[in-house]
Design a protein around this motif. Structure first.
Motif, PDB file in Angstrom:
ATOM      1  N   PRO A  49     -13.707   1.433  -6.636  1.00 16.49           N
ATOM      2  CA  PRO A  49     -12.691   1.918  -5.697  1.00 16.49           C
ATOM      3  C   PRO A  49     -11.369   2.165  -6.427  1.00 16.49           C
ATOM      4  CG  PRO A  49     -13.695  -0.116  -4.894  1.00 16.49           C
ATOM      5  CD  PRO A  49     -14.187   0.107  -6.287  1.00 16.49           C
ATOM      6  N   ALA A  50     -10.573   3.079  -5.885  1.00 17.46           N
ATOM      7  CA  ALA A  50      -9.307   3.449  -6.521  1.00 17.46           C
ATOM      8  C   ALA A  50      -8.204   3.547  -5.484  1.00 17.46           C
ATOM      9  CB  ALA A  50      -9.464   4.790  -7.240  1.00 17.46           C
ATOM     10  N   ILE A  51      -6.978   3.464  -5.937  1.00  9.18           N
ATOM     11  CA  ILE A  51      -5.823   3.619  -5.055  1.00  9.18           C
ATOM     12  C   ILE A  51      -5.712   5.090  -4.660  1.00  9.18           C
ATOM     13  CG2 ILE A  51      -3.294   3.479  -4.917  1.00  9.18           C
ATOM     14  CD1 ILE A  51      -3.469   1.103  -6.869  1.00  9.18           C
ATOM     15  N   CYS A  52      -5.400   5.321  -3.419  1.00 13.20           N
ATOM     16  CA  CYS A  52      -5.229   6.678  -2.888  1.00 13.20           C
ATOM     17  C   CYS A  52      -4.050   7.366  -3.572  1.00 13.20           C
ATOM     18  CB  CYS A  52      -4.984   6.597  -1.388  1.00 13.20           C
ATOM     19  SG  CYS A  52      -4.496   8.145  -0.620  1.00 13.20           S
ATOM     20  N   ARG A  53      -4.288   8.578  -4.051  1.00 11.31           N
ATOM     21  CA  ARG A  53      -3.232   9.344  -4.729  1.00 11.31           C
ATOM     22  C   ARG A  53      -2.107   9.695  -3.763  1.00 11.31           C
ATOM     23  NH1 ARG A  53      -2.360  10.056 -10.084  1.00 11.31           N
ATOM     24  NH2 ARG A  53      -0.217  10.720 -10.051  1.00 11.31           N
ATOM     25  N   GLY A  54      -2.454  10.017  -2.538  1.00 10.05           N
ATOM     26  CA  GLY A  54      -1.433  10.355  -1.547  1.00 10.05           C
ATOM     27  C   GLY A  54      -0.466   9.208  -1.316  1.00 10.05           C
ATOM     28  N   TYR A  55      -0.983   7.993  -1.241  1.00  7.24           N
ATOM     29  CA  TYR A  55      -0.111   6.832  -1.072  1.00  7.24           C
ATOM     30  C   TYR A  55       0.706   6.593  -2.341  1.00  7.24           C
ATOM     31  CZ  TYR A  55       1.657   2.209  -0.064  1.00  7.24           C
ATOM     32  OH  TYR A  55       2.498   1.148   0.146  1.00  7.24           O
ATOM     33  N   ALA A  56       0.046   6.684  -3.490  1.00  2.00           N
ATOM     34  CA  ALA A  56       0.723   6.422  -4.767  1.00  2.00           C
ATOM     35  C   ALA A  56       1.856   7.403  -5.029  1.00  2.00           C
ATOM     36  CB  ALA A  56      -0.285   6.469  -5.911  1.00  2.00           C
ATOM     37  N   ASP A  57       1.729   8.630  -4.557  1.00  2.00           N
ATOM     38  CA  ASP A  57       2.763   9.643  -4.786  1.00  2.00           C
ATOM     39  C   ASP A  57       3.835   9.658  -3.703  1.00  2.00           C
ATOM     40  OD1 ASP A  57       1.549  10.410  -7.100  1.00  2.00           O
ATOM     41  OD2 ASP A  57       0.657  12.240  -6.278  1.00  2.00           O
ATOM     42  N   ASP A  94     -10.282  -3.449 -12.441  1.00  2.00           N
ATOM     43  CA  ASP A  94     -11.472  -3.910 -13.146  1.00  2.00           C
ATOM     44  C   ASP A  94     -11.236  -5.367 -13.539  1.00  2.00           C
ATOM     45  OD1 ASP A  94     -13.132  -4.576 -15.526  1.00  2.00           O
ATOM     46  OD2 ASP A  94     -13.830  -2.517 -15.259  1.00  2.00           O
ATOM     47  N   PRO A  95     -12.101  -6.289 -13.105  1.00  2.00           N
ATOM     48  CA  PRO A  95     -11.872  -7.704 -13.397  1.00  2.00           C
ATOM     49  C   PRO A  95     -12.000  -8.055 -14.882  1.00  2.00           C
ATOM     50  CG  PRO A  95     -13.986  -7.397 -12.302  1.00  2.00           C
ATOM     51  CD  PRO A  95     -13.295  -6.065 -12.306  1.00  2.00           C
ATOM     52  N   VAL A  96     -12.682  -7.226 -15.645  1.00  2.00           N
ATOM     53  CA  VAL A  96     -12.862  -7.504 -17.069  1.00  2.00           C
ATOM     54  C   VAL A  96     -11.713  -6.938 -17.895  1.00  2.00           C
ATOM     55  CG1 VAL A  96     -14.367  -7.141 -19.067  1.00  2.00           C
ATOM     56  CG2 VAL A  96     -15.373  -7.598 -16.823  1.00  2.00           C
ATOM     57  N   THR A  97     -11.373  -5.671 -17.669  1.00  7.63           N
ATOM     58  CA  THR A  97     -10.357  -5.011 -18.501  1.00  7.63           C
ATOM     59  C   THR A  97      -8.957  -5.090 -17.914  1.00  7.63           C
ATOM     60  OG1 THR A  97     -10.617  -2.871 -17.407  1.00  7.63           O
ATOM     61  CG2 THR A  97     -12.083  -3.348 -19.283  1.00  7.63           C
ATOM     62  N   GLY A  98      -8.870  -5.325 -16.610  1.00  5.45           N
ATOM     63  CA  GLY A  98      -7.566  -5.332 -15.951  1.00  5.45           C
ATOM     64  C   GLY A  98      -7.061  -3.938 -15.610  1.00  5.45           C
TER      65      GLY A  98
END
Length: 113
Positions: free
Chosen positions: A75-83, A19-23
């Motif tokens: 958009p969000a980071i893929c959980r499969g990649y993150a894990d 998020d560009p506002v909250t980081g």
């Protein structure tokens, strides 16, 4: 990251998971229904495609965005990649964890076509 990195802002396929506002950095709380990291090939990808995506992400300290979130406002980071074993390669994940700005979102029920 350089301007020609695969995950550089403005490049085709770029998904801003922060998020560009909250980081806050968005991470899927679980695998989406058709995650490329589920066993099998539910997304009908060419052989070796997932491995290539992981190599590309690792090469630029990037990540793989969840395909189900790509056409959403967040958009969000893929959980499969993150894990996976390569999660330490992602600068975005490392920064989100270090700055305590990583937030988990529920992936959409229906993947974006």
């Amino acid at each position: 990251m350089t301007p020609d990195s695969p995950d550089a802002p403005g490049r085709p396929g770029y998904a801003d998971v922060a998020d560009p506002v909250t980081g806050e950095v968005r991470l899927c709380a679980s695998l989406c229904a058709t995650c490329i990291f589920h066993p099998g090939n539910q997304a009908d990808l060419l052989p070796g495609r997932v491995a290539q995506m992981v190599r590309d992400a690792r090469a630029c300290a990037g990540h793989i965005p969840c395909h189900s979130t790509l056409d959403t406002p967040a958009p969000a980071i893929c959980r499969g990649y993150a894990d996976g074993p390569d999660r330490g390669a992602s600068l975005t994940l490392r920064l989100g964890r270090a700055l305590n700005t990583l937030i988990e979102i529920t992936p959409p029920d229906h993947p974006v076509p």
